[in-house]
Design a protein around this motif. Structure first.
Motif, mmCIF file in Angstrom:
data_model
loop_
_atom_site.group_PDB
_atom_site.id
_atom_site.type_symbol
_atom_site.label_atom_id
_atom_site.label_comp_id
_atom_site.label_asym_id
_atom_site.label_seq_id
_atom_site.Cartn_x
_atom_site.Cartn_y
_atom_site.Cartn_z
ATOM 1 N N PHE A 89 0.861 -1.178 0.000
ATOM 2 C CA PHE A 89 0.000 0.000 0.000
ATOM 3 C C PHE A 89 0.904 1.236 0.000
ATOM 4 C CE2 PHE A 89 -2.078 -3.404 2.425
ATOM 5 C CZ PHE A 89 -3.249 -3.591 1.714
ATOM 6 N N SER A 94 -2.655 1.689 -7.608
ATOM 7 C CA SER A 94 -2.691 2.928 -8.391
ATOM 8 C C SER A 94 -1.391 3.124 -9.167
ATOM 9 C CB SER A 94 -2.932 4.113 -7.446
ATOM 10 O OG SER A 94 -2.525 5.311 -8.062
ATOM 11 N N ALA A 147 -0.474 -3.984 -8.197
ATOM 12 C CA ALA A 147 -1.218 -5.210 -7.879
ATOM 13 C C ALA A 147 -2.056 -5.001 -6.631
ATOM 14 C CB ALA A 147 -0.237 -6.361 -7.650
ATOM 15 N N ASP A 148 -2.989 -5.930 -6.447
ATOM 16 C CA ASP A 148 -3.770 -5.992 -5.219
ATOM 17 C C ASP A 148 -2.910 -6.679 -4.158
ATOM 18 O OD1 ASP A 148 -5.864 -6.279 -3.349
ATOM 19 O OD2 ASP A 148 -6.345 -8.256 -4.162
ATOM 20 N N VAL A 149 -2.711 -6.018 -3.039
ATOM 21 C CA VAL A 149 -1.817 -6.554 -2.005
ATOM 22 C C VAL A 149 -2.273 -7.938 -1.530
ATOM 23 C CG1 VAL A 149 -1.057 -6.239 0.394
ATOM 24 C CG2 VAL A 149 -0.939 -4.315 -1.216
ATOM 25 N N PHE A 150 -3.581 -8.118 -1.362
ATOM 26 C CA PHE A 150 -4.090 -9.405 -0.874
ATOM 27 C C PHE A 150 -3.656 -10.550 -1.799
ATOM 28 C CE2 PHE A 150 -6.768 -6.311 1.114
ATOM 29 C CZ PHE A 150 -7.161 -6.854 2.318
ATOM 30 N N PRO A 198 -5.526 1.187 3.333
ATOM 31 C CA PRO A 198 -6.556 2.215 3.536
ATOM 32 C C PRO A 198 -7.493 1.788 4.655
ATOM 33 C CG PRO A 198 -7.076 0.888 1.606
ATOM 34 C CD PRO A 198 -5.726 0.436 2.079
HETATM 35 N N1 SAH Z 1 1.900 4.362 2.898
HETATM 36 C C1 SAH Z 1 1.416 5.490 2.111
HETATM 37 C C2 SAH Z 1 -0.075 5.702 2.248
HETATM 38 C C3 SAH Z 1 -0.921 4.504 1.886
HETATM 39 S S1 SAH Z 1 -2.575 4.894 1.585
HETATM 40 C C4 SAH Z 1 2.209 6.735 2.461
HETATM 41 O O1 SAH Z 1 3.018 6.705 3.393
HETATM 42 O O2 SAH Z 1 2.015 7.756 1.805
HETATM 43 C C5 SAH Z 1 -3.242 3.398 0.995
HETATM 44 C C6 SAH Z 1 -2.847 3.048 -0.428
HETATM 45 O O3 SAH Z 1 -3.343 1.740 -0.668
HETATM 46 C C7 SAH Z 1 -3.403 3.909 -1.547
HETATM 47 O O4 SAH Z 1 -2.347 4.364 -2.331
HETATM 48 C C8 SAH Z 1 -4.308 2.965 -2.375
HETATM 49 O O5 SAH Z 1 -4.172 3.199 -3.766
HETATM 50 C C9 SAH Z 1 -3.736 1.636 -2.031
HETATM 51 N N2 SAH Z 1 -4.632 0.466 -2.084
HETATM 52 C C10 SAH Z 1 -5.895 0.378 -1.620
HETATM 53 N N3 SAH Z 1 -6.329 -0.898 -1.709
HETATM 54 C C11 SAH Z 1 -5.314 -1.627 -2.221
HETATM 55 C C12 SAH Z 1 -5.132 -3.003 -2.527
HETATM 56 N N4 SAH Z 1 -6.098 -3.884 -2.283
HETATM 57 N N5 SAH Z 1 -3.944 -3.394 -3.028
HETATM 58 C C13 SAH Z 1 -2.963 -2.497 -3.254
HETATM 59 N N6 SAH Z 1 -3.068 -1.192 -2.970
HETATM 60 C C14 SAH Z 1 -4.226 -0.760 -2.464
#
Ligand code: SAH
Length: 395
Positions: free
Chosen positions: A227, A251, A277-280, A301
């Protein structure tokens, strides 16, 4: 002054200086009150409790500006509240190493529904409730006088405004159009912020101190930054000597800005890997391919926006933390965060403990993390605390 009168048993939280009046607490209100209008809140005997902003369409029907009957809510009220919030930051976030911080933290700075963030010379506002919306001109004028900004920009494109009957708004409020990317300095590191399209007001200022904490564990380590958003943890880790950082986010524009941030600091691009990618899903792939790391940052998030979502949120935290524990090499560290205010620190710790147990790893908490000083919590407003983090070392 129009007054709201509370039921006799519904004045306790206001007497404890909690700044919200829920609709169910109100016994009587005059007809025709308008959105954001200043009203007095009175107990069942007519005694003064508070002066507040009326929100006709929200369950939080009024938010308190002042508990002092002699204090008027006018232009000078906003000048004085904003000045004292700014004055606090001069001490709490000393200039020099850092030029971006939260200037006004809503309820906890005595200005319910108003968030103001500074990014260098650019100030970004969110008017999150009917009260600050009503006083927007006075607030912008006060900020213009006191904050030393070249631009004041609005990012009121947030869902909570719908509950207040307000539409989404963004755009310039005062001064010059801000640049496409605003360069800020955080603990001596440079970061670019997109105040027009970035998350929240452009950046996660609330993680500043925790990025510094991460830097303390990063030297020589292979880091997974899950994330990652615009890679602010990656910049902190690499500047502290991390061997490699893998950023993961859904993103692509955030990841691109992350590359820009690495370059801004003259850090080696060949030590950065970006995965859109999706982290999960990705953590599972890493588990299956036996990929491992020395350090993992999990900064998801908000998973729980309401109590109804709490079970699902708890499962989400458990899932990613369990997988992260599996990916850590012996002696590795996990920096794990939750920004869901409804998730208590106790429950979060329990979820992390369950995750380690199910991953079959022994782990210790070596540090507890939270919000920085520019995101204070008024003691009367415990809801102001939302961010918590644990640094866990696995055996
Ligand atoms: N660590 C960052 C803030 C993270 S905010 C900092 O220090 O600035 C959360 C991020 O998770 C966002 O950029 C969002 O795009 C991303 N995100 C949300 N769901 C996600 C998922 N399932 N897999 C990957 N990224 C995800």
């Amino acid at each position: 002054m129009a007054s709201l009168t509370l039921f006799s048993d519904k004045d306790r939280s206001l007497r404890r200086r909690h700044p919200w009046v829920f609709s169910g607490a109100i016994a009587r209100e005059p007809p025709g009150l308008s959105s954001g209008q200043t009203v007095d809140v009175r107990d069942a005997d007519g005694g003064f409790l508070a002066r507040a902003a009326y929100s006709p369409s929200s369950q939080i029907r009024a938010r308190v500006w002042t508990f002092d009957e002699r204090e008027a809510v006018d232009e000078s009220f906003f000048v004085s509240r904003i000045e004292s919030a700014l004055e606090a930051r001069r001490v709490l976030v000393p200039a020099g190493q850092t030029n971006a911080c939260r200037l006004v933290n809503a309820e906890s700075d005595g200005l319910p529904g108003l968030v103001v963030d500074r990014y260098g010379d650019v100030v970004v506002c969110q008017f999150l409730a009917a009260g600050p919306e009503r006083w927007r001109d006075a607030i912008v004028a006060a900020l213009w006088r006191t904050a030393g900004a070249t631009s004041i920009y609005e990012r009121s494109d947030v869902e909570v405004r719908l509950k207040e009957g307000l539409i989404s708004r963004t755009g310039l409020l005062a001064g010059a159009e801000p640049p496409q990317l605003v360069d800020i300095v955080e603990h001596g590191l440079r970061l670019a912020v997109d105040v027009r399209a970035g998350h929240k007001t452009g950046f996660y200022l609330d993680q500043r101190a925790n990025r510094r904490a991460a830097a303390r564990y990063a030297e020589g380590r292979e880091v997974l930054n899950a994330f990652s958003y615009t890679g602010a943890f990656a910049v902190a880790a690499l500047a502290a000597g991390a061997a490699k950082v893998t950023n993961v986010d859904t993103s692509s524009s955030a990841l691109e800005l992350g590359d820009h941030n690495i370059a801004l600091n003259g850090l080696p691009a060949d030590r950065v890997e970006n995965i859109e990618a999706d982290v999960f899903a990705l953590l599972r792939r890493f588990r299956d391919s036996r990929r491992s790391f020395d350090m993992i940052v999990l900064d998801p998030p908000k998973f729980a926006g309401s109590r109804l979502q709490m079970d699902k949120a708890a499962r989400g935290y458990k899932d990613i933390n369990l997988l992260a524990f599996k990916l850590l090499r012996p002696g590795g560290v996990l920096l794990t965060f939750s920004c869901s205010g409804l998730m208590t620190p106790e429950l979060f710790q329990k979820i992390i403990a369950d995750a380690a147990l199910d991953a079959g790893r022994e782990a210790q908490i070596v540090e507890r993390l939270g919000q920085p000083a520019d995101h204070p919590t008024a003691l009367a407003f415990p809801e102001g605390t939302y961010l918590k983090g644990l640094v866990c070392r696995v055996g």
